[in-house]
Scaffold this motif. Sequence first.
Motif, PDB file in Angstrom:
ATOM      1  N   LEU A 247      -5.565  18.774 -11.257  1.00  0.00           N
ATOM      2  CA  LEU A 247      -5.617  18.882  -9.803  1.00  0.00           C
ATOM      3  C   LEU A 247      -6.675  17.946  -9.226  1.00  0.00           C
ATOM      4  O   LEU A 247      -6.453  17.297  -8.202  1.00  0.00           O
ATOM      5  CB  LEU A 247      -5.903  20.327  -9.396  1.00  0.00           C
ATOM      6  N   PHE A 248      -7.816  17.866  -9.887  1.00  0.00           N
ATOM      7  CA  PHE A 248      -8.880  16.975  -9.407  1.00  0.00           C
ATOM      8  C   PHE A 248      -8.396  15.528  -9.361  1.00  0.00           C
ATOM      9  O   PHE A 248      -8.561  14.836  -8.345  1.00  0.00           O
ATOM     10  CB  PHE A 248     -10.111  17.090 -10.302  1.00  0.00           C
ATOM     11  N   PHE A 249      -7.810  15.051 -10.454  1.00  0.00           N
ATOM     12  CA  PHE A 249      -7.397  13.653 -10.495  1.00  0.00           C
ATOM     13  C   PHE A 249      -6.206  13.385  -9.565  1.00  0.00           C
ATOM     14  O   PHE A 249      -6.071  12.272  -9.035  1.00  0.00           O
ATOM     15  CB  PHE A 249      -7.080  13.242 -11.929  1.00  0.00           C
ATOM     16  N   ALA A 250      -5.366  14.385  -9.347  1.00  0.00           N
ATOM     17  CA  ALA A 250      -4.277  14.216  -8.384  1.00  0.00           C
ATOM     18  C   ALA A 250      -4.829  14.064  -6.969  1.00  0.00           C
ATOM     19  O   ALA A 250      -4.400  13.181  -6.205  1.00  0.00           O
ATOM     20  CB  ALA A 250      -3.326  15.406  -8.459  1.00  0.00           C
ATOM     21  N   LEU A 251      -5.789  14.903  -6.606  1.00  0.00           N
ATOM     22  CA  LEU A 251      -6.406  14.803  -5.289  1.00  0.00           C
ATOM     23  C   LEU A 251      -7.226  13.521  -5.158  1.00  0.00           C
ATOM     24  O   LEU A 251      -7.239  12.886  -4.096  1.00  0.00           O
ATOM     25  CB  LEU A 251      -7.289  16.028  -5.034  1.00  0.00           C
ATOM     26  N   LEU A 252      -7.910  13.159  -6.238  1.00  0.00           N
ATOM     27  CA  LEU A 252      -8.695  11.922  -6.223  1.00  0.00           C
ATOM     28  C   LEU A 252      -7.780  10.712  -6.011  1.00  0.00           C
ATOM     29  O   LEU A 252      -8.107   9.801  -5.240  1.00  0.00           O
ATOM     30  CB  LEU A 252      -9.452  11.779  -7.547  1.00  0.00           C
ATOM     31  N   ARG A 253      -6.642  10.721  -6.672  1.00  0.00           N
ATOM     32  CA  ARG A 253      -5.668   9.630  -6.536  1.00  0.00           C
ATOM     33  C   ARG A 253      -5.161   9.519  -5.108  1.00  0.00           C
ATOM     34  O   ARG A 253      -5.085   8.419  -4.540  1.00  0.00           O
ATOM     35  CB  ARG A 253      -4.517   9.889  -7.505  1.00  0.00           C
ATOM     36  N   MET A 254      -4.841  10.656  -4.500  1.00  0.00           N
ATOM     37  CA  MET A 254      -4.371  10.644  -3.121  1.00  0.00           C
ATOM     38  C   MET A 254      -5.470  10.192  -2.168  1.00  0.00           C
ATOM     39  O   MET A 254      -5.220   9.429  -1.226  1.00  0.00           O
ATOM     40  CB  MET A 254      -3.880  12.039  -2.728  1.00  0.00           C
ATOM     41  N   ARG A 255      -6.699  10.652  -2.420  1.00  0.00           N
ATOM     42  CA  ARG A 255      -7.823  10.268  -1.554  1.00  0.00           C
ATOM     43  C   ARG A 255      -8.136   8.775  -1.673  1.00  0.00           C
ATOM     44  O   ARG A 255      -8.489   8.123  -0.678  1.00  0.00           O
ATOM     45  CB  ARG A 255      -9.049  11.114  -1.930  1.00  0.00           C
ATOM     46  N   MET A 256      -7.996   8.222  -2.864  1.00  0.00           N
ATOM     47  CA  MET A 256      -8.198   6.785  -3.045  1.00  0.00           C
ATOM     48  C   MET A 256      -7.117   5.981  -2.322  1.00  0.00           C
ATOM     49  O   MET A 256      -7.402   4.932  -1.721  1.00  0.00           O
ATOM     50  CB  MET A 256      -8.203   6.455  -4.534  1.00  0.00           C
ATOM     51  N   ARG A 257      -5.886   6.464  -2.373  1.00  0.00           N
ATOM     52  CA  ARG A 257      -4.805   5.792  -1.651  1.00  0.00           C
ATOM     53  C   ARG A 257      -5.098   5.766  -0.154  1.00  0.00           C
ATOM     54  O   ARG A 257      -4.926   4.747   0.515  1.00  0.00           O
ATOM     55  CB  ARG A 257      -3.479   6.521  -1.891  1.00  0.00           C
ATOM     56  N   TRP A 258      -5.519   6.911   0.354  1.00  0.00           N
ATOM     57  CA  TRP A 258      -5.810   7.000   1.786  1.00  0.00           C
ATOM     58  C   TRP A 258      -6.956   6.060   2.161  1.00  0.00           C
ATOM     59  O   TRP A 258      -6.908   5.367   3.195  1.00  0.00           O
ATOM     60  CB  TRP A 258      -6.161   8.429   2.157  1.00  0.00           C
ATOM     61  N   ALA A 259      -8.015   6.005   1.336  1.00  0.00           N
ATOM     62  CA  ALA A 259      -9.161   5.144   1.626  1.00  0.00           C
ATOM     63  C   ALA A 259      -8.766   3.668   1.583  1.00  0.00           C
ATOM     64  O   ALA A 259      -9.244   2.867   2.399  1.00  0.00           O
ATOM     65  CB  ALA A 259     -10.286   5.425   0.629  1.00  0.00           C
ATOM     66  N   THR A 260      -7.905   3.309   0.648  1.00  0.00           N
ATOM     67  CA  THR A 260      -7.436   1.921   0.564  1.00  0.00           C
ATOM     68  C   THR A 260      -6.674   1.536   1.826  1.00  0.00           C
ATOM     69  O   THR A 260      -6.877   0.462   2.399  1.00  0.00           O
ATOM     70  CB  THR A 260      -6.547   1.733  -0.678  1.00  0.00           C
TER      71      THR A 260
ATOM     72  N   ALA B 268     -14.380   9.157  -2.654  1.00  0.00           N
ATOM     73  CA  ALA B 268     -13.317  10.101  -2.992  1.00  0.00           C
ATOM     74  C   ALA B 268     -13.817  11.168  -3.959  1.00  0.00           C
ATOM     75  O   ALA B 268     -13.486  12.355  -3.827  1.00  0.00           O
ATOM     76  CB  ALA B 268     -12.131   9.345  -3.596  1.00  0.00           C
ATOM     77  N   SER B 269     -14.620  10.771  -4.947  1.00  0.00           N
ATOM     78  CA  SER B 269     -15.165  11.731  -5.911  1.00  0.00           C
ATOM     79  C   SER B 269     -16.043  12.762  -5.218  1.00  0.00           C
ATOM     80  O   SER B 269     -15.989  13.957  -5.537  1.00  0.00           O
ATOM     81  CB  SER B 269     -15.971  10.998  -6.984  1.00  0.00           C
ATOM     82  N   ALA B 270     -16.852  12.300  -4.271  1.00  0.00           N
ATOM     83  CA  ALA B 270     -17.731  13.222  -3.547  1.00  0.00           C
ATOM     84  C   ALA B 270     -16.925  14.203  -2.713  1.00  0.00           C
ATOM     85  O   ALA B 270     -17.216  15.408  -2.688  1.00  0.00           O
ATOM     86  CB  ALA B 270     -18.690  12.431  -2.664  1.00  0.00           C
ATOM     87  N   GLU B 271     -15.901  13.705  -2.037  1.00  0.00           N
ATOM     88  CA  GLU B 271     -15.123  14.569  -1.147  1.00  0.00           C
ATOM     89  C   GLU B 271     -14.329  15.619  -1.923  1.00  0.00           C
ATOM     90  O   GLU B 271     -14.321  16.800  -1.570  1.00  0.00           O
ATOM     91  CB  GLU B 271     -14.191  13.711  -0.293  1.00  0.00           C
TER      92      GLU B 271
ATOM     93  N   VAL C 231       0.843  -1.183   0.000  1.00  0.00           N
ATOM     94  CA  VAL C 231       0.000   0.000   0.000  1.00  0.00           C
ATOM     95  C   VAL C 231       0.881   1.236   0.000  1.00  0.00           C
ATOM     96  O   VAL C 231       1.778   1.375   0.834  1.00  0.00           O
ATOM     97  CB  VAL C 231      -0.932   0.018   1.229  1.00  0.00           C
ATOM     98  N   PRO C 232       0.700   2.181  -0.922  1.00  0.00           N
ATOM     99  CA  PRO C 232       1.585   3.341  -1.006  1.00  0.00           C
ATOM    100  C   PRO C 232       1.453   4.240   0.206  1.00  0.00           C
ATOM    101  O   PRO C 232       0.419   4.319   0.839  1.00  0.00           O
ATOM    102  CB  PRO C 232       1.092   4.054  -2.276  1.00  0.00           C
ATOM    103  N   ASP C 233       2.513   4.934   0.511  1.00  0.00           N
ATOM    104  CA  ASP C 233       2.540   5.876   1.627  1.00  0.00           C
ATOM    105  C   ASP C 233       1.893   7.176   1.189  1.00  0.00           C
ATOM    106  O   ASP C 233       2.400   7.878   0.317  1.00  0.00           O
ATOM    107  CB  ASP C 233       3.982   6.123   2.059  1.00  0.00           C
TER     108      ASP C 233
END
Length: 237
Positions: free
Chosen positions: A213-226, A93-96, A13-15
């Motif tokens: 910016l949206f997809f960068a934040l979405l990617r980070m939020r998905m990592r955190w949720a995982t 993540a999309s909603a947030e 799992v990525p940091d």
Amino acid sequence: MATSAATISRGTVPDVKAFDSFLAISLIAVLASCVRAIWFTPVDAMLGAAQKNFYVHVPAAIVGLYVACGLLAISSILYLWLKDERLDRLAEASAEVGLLFMGIVLVTGPIWARTSWGTWWVWEARITSTLFLWLLVLGYLVLRGAVESPESRARLSAVMGALAALLVPFIHLTVKLFRGMHPQPVVLKPEKPSMPPEMLATFLMATVAFLLLFFALLRMRMRWATLRDARAALEGA
């Protein structure tokens, strides 16, 4: 949850605290588009310098309403069909992240309205329905925090997320269905766009930057949720 637990146990799992180059690139792109809008784009002859708000307000609306809510609706509907936890995380993540961009719309809109219309807020169809959608998405996130069962939370949230996104087509049509102070579209028009080439180029640059910016934040939020779900699965094992 078994897959997530196995993933974290293997240390793959990525940091989420690590420096994200994609996010850095997107932030630079947003900053560059703002610099171009402020210093290298002509001032509108009718609206003056206040029109430069357009290059933040409209791209944020495109990303927050169409992209984020579109992903929320699609992932929610697919979750109800496939019951894949990754789709539930994508919807969350999309909603947030979408709530953030819609918040930008609701902040920059009154600032622009104050200089153009002489008032901070007008209770017209597009503005009011956008505020209502923001509240619905906020309610969606509150619902996720109020339900303890992961299965029930995902199912109820998917239903609410899909229903909330149904408001987006209505928002899109409000300027044609109702008379109000909000201007008609100036880019996606049946005839040629009513923007000079320099302004159109800045607008397109800003839109791409906000999408990044949206997809960068979405990617980070998905990592955190995982990572969060994997840890919860390990703790419950």
